[in-house]
Design an enzyme around this catalytic site. Structure first.
Site, short mmCIF file in Angstrom:
data_model
loop_
_atom_site.label_atom_id
_atom_site.label_comp_id
_atom_site.label_asym_id
_atom_site.label_seq_id
_atom_site.Cartn_x
_atom_site.Cartn_y
_atom_site.Cartn_z
N CYS A 2 0.84 -1.19 0.00
CA CYS A 2 0.00 0.00 0.00
C CYS A 2 0.89 1.25 0.00
O CYS A 2 1.81 1.37 0.79
CB CYS A 2 -0.95 0.08 1.18
SG CYS A 2 -2.13 -1.26 1.23
N ARG A 27 4.18 -0.33 -4.60
CA ARG A 27 3.87 -0.89 -3.28
C ARG A 27 2.58 -1.68 -3.27
O ARG A 27 2.27 -2.38 -2.31
CB ARG A 27 3.77 0.24 -2.24
CG ARG A 27 5.04 1.04 -2.08
CD ARG A 27 4.85 2.14 -1.07
NE ARG A 27 4.65 1.60 0.26
CZ ARG A 27 5.61 1.31 1.12
NH1 ARG A 27 6.85 1.54 0.80
NH2 ARG A 27 5.34 0.82 2.30
N TRP A 81 -2.61 -2.81 -1.78
CA TRP A 81 -2.29 -4.23 -1.92
C TRP A 81 -3.19 -4.92 -0.90
O TRP A 81 -3.02 -4.76 0.31
CB TRP A 81 -0.81 -4.49 -1.63
CG TRP A 81 -0.40 -5.90 -1.90
CD1 TRP A 81 -0.02 -6.44 -3.09
CD2 TRP A 81 -0.32 -6.96 -0.93
NE1 TRP A 81 0.28 -7.77 -2.93
CE2 TRP A 81 0.11 -8.12 -1.64
CE3 TRP A 81 -0.57 -7.07 0.44
CZ2 TRP A 81 0.30 -9.35 -1.00
CZ3 TRP A 81 -0.38 -8.29 1.06
CH2 TRP A 81 0.06 -9.42 0.35
N ASN A 107 -2.24 1.69 5.65
CA ASN A 107 -1.32 0.64 5.22
C ASN A 107 -1.05 -0.22 6.43
O ASN A 107 -0.78 0.31 7.51
CB ASN A 107 -0.02 1.27 4.71
CG ASN A 107 1.06 0.24 4.44
OD1 ASN A 107 0.75 -0.90 4.08
ND2 ASN A 107 2.32 0.63 4.60
N GLU A 493 17.01 -18.25 -7.11
CA GLU A 493 16.69 -16.88 -7.48
C GLU A 493 16.19 -16.81 -8.92
O GLU A 493 15.23 -16.10 -9.23
CB GLU A 493 17.93 -15.99 -7.26
CG GLU A 493 17.80 -14.55 -7.69
CD GLU A 493 16.67 -13.77 -6.99
OE1 GLU A 493 16.07 -14.27 -6.04
OE2 GLU A 493 16.39 -12.65 -7.45
N GLU A 500 7.61 -15.19 -10.55
CA GLU A 500 6.90 -13.95 -10.24
C GLU A 500 6.60 -13.12 -11.47
O GLU A 500 5.59 -12.42 -11.52
CB GLU A 500 7.64 -13.12 -9.18
CG GLU A 500 8.95 -12.53 -9.60
CD GLU A 500 9.57 -11.64 -8.50
OE1 GLU A 500 10.79 -11.55 -8.46
OE2 GLU A 500 8.84 -11.06 -7.68
N HIS A 516 16.79 -37.54 -6.60
CA HIS A 516 16.00 -37.99 -5.44
C HIS A 516 14.52 -37.65 -5.60
O HIS A 516 13.77 -37.69 -4.63
CB HIS A 516 16.56 -37.36 -4.16
CG HIS A 516 17.97 -37.77 -3.88
ND1 HIS A 516 18.31 -39.05 -3.49
CD2 HIS A 516 19.14 -37.09 -3.98
CE1 HIS A 516 19.62 -39.13 -3.34
NE2 HIS A 516 20.15 -37.95 -3.65
N LYS A 619 5.91 -4.46 -3.72
CA LYS A 619 7.35 -4.31 -3.53
C LYS A 619 7.74 -4.44 -2.06
O LYS A 619 8.75 -5.05 -1.72
CB LYS A 619 7.76 -2.94 -4.06
CG LYS A 619 9.23 -2.64 -3.96
CD LYS A 619 9.97 -3.38 -5.03
CE LYS A 619 11.46 -3.20 -4.95
NZ LYS A 619 12.15 -4.26 -5.68
O1 M6R Z 1 12.52 -5.52 1.05
P1 M6R Z 1 12.97 -6.93 1.29
O2 M6R Z 1 14.31 -7.21 0.74
O3 M6R Z 1 12.87 -7.32 2.73
O4 M6R Z 1 11.92 -7.83 0.48
C1 M6R Z 1 11.93 -9.23 0.60
C2 M6R Z 1 11.14 -9.87 -0.51
O5 M6R Z 1 9.79 -9.50 -0.44
C3 M6R Z 1 11.69 -9.50 -1.90
O6 M6R Z 1 13.05 -9.82 -1.99
C4 M6R Z 1 10.93 -10.23 -3.02
O7 M6R Z 1 11.11 -11.61 -2.92
C5 M6R Z 1 11.45 -9.73 -4.36
N1 M6R Z 1 10.75 -8.54 -4.72
C6 M6R Z 1 11.35 -10.72 -5.44
O8 M6R Z 1 11.91 -10.27 -6.63
#
Ligand code: M6R
Length: 624
Positions: A2, A27, A81, A107, A493, A500, A516, A619
């Site tokens: 948010c 956000r 959000w 928020n 990663e 995503e 496995h 985000k």
């Molecule tokens: O702000 P942060 O690094 O704590 O956020 C953690 C995750 O939400 C963030 O890394 C998320 O997995 C990424 N946006 C994915 O690309």
């Protein structure tokens, strides 16, 4: 999670609020709304609001069709959000008090909303949404009706709320005031010339001012053209925020000629990593942290390291484990922050908890930090956001200097986290007495050389894009990623990026684990992306992954290998190779993660996805 904006000043209030929301849309973007207070000459002030499900553009379309001859004098805006209630017009913010005199945006999560809602409903209040927020709007309306003072009313309401929240409110008959409150959720103040801004982060107002004020926990702030800014605690005691100056400008928050923020941010990685390293190694070769409330002896006393983080930051933590254990010989565990405090981890004063968070506001990580501090552990945080909550509550901090990252998918934040984590590992090694002094100084040289190598990787990404487009054209429905050693977190990663962004089934595996179970996922043509370690040095690893490549190929997989330049063995076995410059194994994720970011971005683009704002995501995740 948010985005929130408030404004009082002489500019077009609706333009400032919408502009701020546009910059905060990363956000959350499932609905948006504004509430504006008007003061017509010779008539009573009044409140107007609009809210719309979907992206901000839907709200803008509504506002564009309205008569703008009268300018509002203050206003608030929200981009959502969803947590409580589906994304819809009725659940969008602002929410109004029963008498329609107060508009409020929020928020976070009000944890005791069920009890408060039951109480209000028993008193005959009719609820118009499924949100937790609406209870705060009704409570504020009641309190405001008592004495007509919005700040006092907000203070009384905050005393009744539990959970995490940033609230902003305006009142129909107070055209010069916006009141905000924060607990466990971000809110900053922007100071202009006779104008004031409130926002979830500074991106919302840097087009107008770089002078800002950081608010503390449990604080209420009132902005007014007449009285300026006043801050008080939830206990009603006057307080002061901490002034600071924002050191990046509006250009940093724009796309700079790229079609998407994600593409721009991938391209900024060499600079971001170089900035993160700059000035961190002093003239004696010692690593310098930004804020240290721990003595060298505290660092020497550490006998265990826990790394806590979420998502991409967690993957940076997994890479760091290899580096810390190798350079310091201190046992290091990596844990998802959301799981950490629920399993009663063994922590004490000699445990160092490293919290990694780009935003510095991720609620899961913040709660894990607080748990660690309750258990007397020391906390060192790595964050991209100066003044955010996690660094503020930590004993030591190292800031990544990625600049603002707007795209929801982390790219430059990840690489700069890796760079910062390496510095922390080396700092620990130095403070405790370096076991591998030569290696540490060689690693520092290699780290400093990394930005140039990352730039070389970025220049040559076209074959990766071509491969991604082919996968999209073939209707690929799953992609597997395999790696060993630090290549394993890189595989995780790469899979996260693809999931995503492209909404495809993507999984990262330790290559040795395939046999496995997961190998049964492979069918004729299934793409498998292998992160291949250097054939130099730890060549045992290289041989092993070549065997894994052969295993998946024997079952029909199409193998895309990310390997070191000149690796002829891998070239002979894979269907496609992308070469990265030579690098020490521990630092190789700085290079091998980049083609995976580009692969995900291109495949998702080919599938018509919105790569800056993937569905269902936000985000900054400020709820648990
Ligand atoms: O702000 P942060 O690094 O704590 O956020 C953690 C995750 O939400 C963030 O890394 C998320 O997995 C990424 N946006 C994915 O690309």
């Amino acid at each position: 999670m948010c985005g929130i904006v408030g404004y009082v000043g002489a500019r077009s209030v609706v333009d400032v609020v919408i502009d701020g929301l546009r910059r905060l849309e990363y956000r959350g973007y499932d609905s948006a709304g504004v509430a504006l207070v008007y003061q017509p000459e010779g008539a009573d002030p009044y409140l107007a609001f609009d809210k719309k499900a979907g992206k901000l553009a839907n709200l803008e379309a509504v506002l564009d069709g309205q008569d703008r001859s009268l300018e509002a004098s203050c206003g608030i805006g929200h981009t959502r959000w969803a947590t409580h209630g589906v994304p819809s017009d009725r659940n969008a913010h602002p929410h109004l008090s029963a008498d329609g005199r107060i508009a409020l945006i929020h928020n976070g999560i009000i944890e005791n909303f069920g009890q408060l809602r039951a109480e209000l409903e028993a008193d005959g209040v009719e609820f118009l949404s499924d949100t937790d927020t609406e209870v705060a709007a009704h409570l504020l309306g009641r309190e405001y009706a008592a004495d007509g003072d919005l700040t006092e009313a907000m203070t009384r309401v905050c005393a009744r709320l539990e959970g995490a929240f940033t609230l902003l409110a305006v009142a129909a008959d107070d055209p010069d005031t916006v009141v905000g409150a924060r607990r466990n959720s971000p809110l900053v103040v922007g100071l202009g010339d006779g104008e004031y801004f409130l926002a979830s982060d500074v991106a919302a107002f840097i087009a107008y001012t770089t002078d800002a004020v950081e608010l503390g926990q449990d604080q209420i702030v009132t902005i007014s053209r007449e009285s300026g800014i006043t801050v008080r605690g939830f206990d009603g005691k006057p307080s002061e925020g901490k002034p600071f100056s924002v050191d990046w400008d509006i250009a940093a928050a724009e796309k700079g000629g790229f079609e998407t923020f994600m593409r721009k941010e991938i391209n900024e990685q060499p600079t971001a990593v170089a900035d993160t390293l700059r000035g961190r190694i002093d003239e004696t070769g010692q690593i310098v942290l930004d804020e240290v409330r721990m003595s060298d002896q505290d660092f020497r006393d550490i006998d265990k390291v826990f790394i806590i983080a979420c998502g991409t930051s967690y993957h940076a933590g997994l890479v760091t484990k290899y580096a810390i254990e190798h350079w310091t010989r201190i046992p290091c565990e990596v844990e998802l922050a959301s799981e950490f405090r629920y399993r009663d981890p063994v922590l004490d004063r000699s445990t160092l908890v490293v919290a990694i968070s780009q935003s510095g506001e991720t609620m899961d990580t913040l709660m894990a930090v607080r748990h660690a501090k309750d258990q007397k552990a020391r906390v060192l945080s790595i964050s991209n956001t100066v003044g955010s909550t996690i660094p503020r509550e930590s004993d030591a901090v190292l800031y990544t200097r990625a600049g603002i990252e707007v795209a929801v998918a982390s790219t430059k934040a990840f690489l700069t986290q890796l760079a910062a984590c390496y510095l922390v590992g080396l700092h620990l090694a130095q403070v405790r007495g370096i076991k591998y002094a030569d290696e540490v100084s060689a690693v520092l040289d290699e780290l400093v050389a990394a930005p140039g190598k990352i730039a070389k990787v970025i220049e040559n990404l076209e074959p990766v894009r071509e491969m991604a487009r082919q996968c999209a054209a073939l209707g690929t429905d799953r992609v597997l990623f395999i790696g060993r050693h630090v290549g394993y977190p890189v595989a995780l990663e790469g899979a996260l990026k693809l999931k995503e962004l492209a909404y495809l089934h993507a999984e990262g595996f330790a290559a040795g684990e395939l046999k496995h179970g997961p190998i049964s996922l492979i069918e004729d043509g299934t793409p498998v992306i292998a992160i291949v370690p250097s054939p130099r040095g730890r060549s045992l690893l290289h041989d092993k992954i070549i065997s894994n490549i052969q295993e998946v190929k024997a079952r029909g997989a199409k193998v895309i290998a990310i390997c070191e330049e000149g690796d002829r063995i891998t070239a002979a076995h894979a269907d496609f190779v992308f070469e990265t410059p030579a690098s020490p194994t521990l630092l190789s994720p700085l290079l091998t993660a980049v083609p995976l970011q580009e692969f995900a971005a291109e495949l998702a683009t080919a599938l018509g996805r919105d790569i800056d704002q993937p569905r269902n995501l936000a985000k900054s995740v400020t709820v648990e």
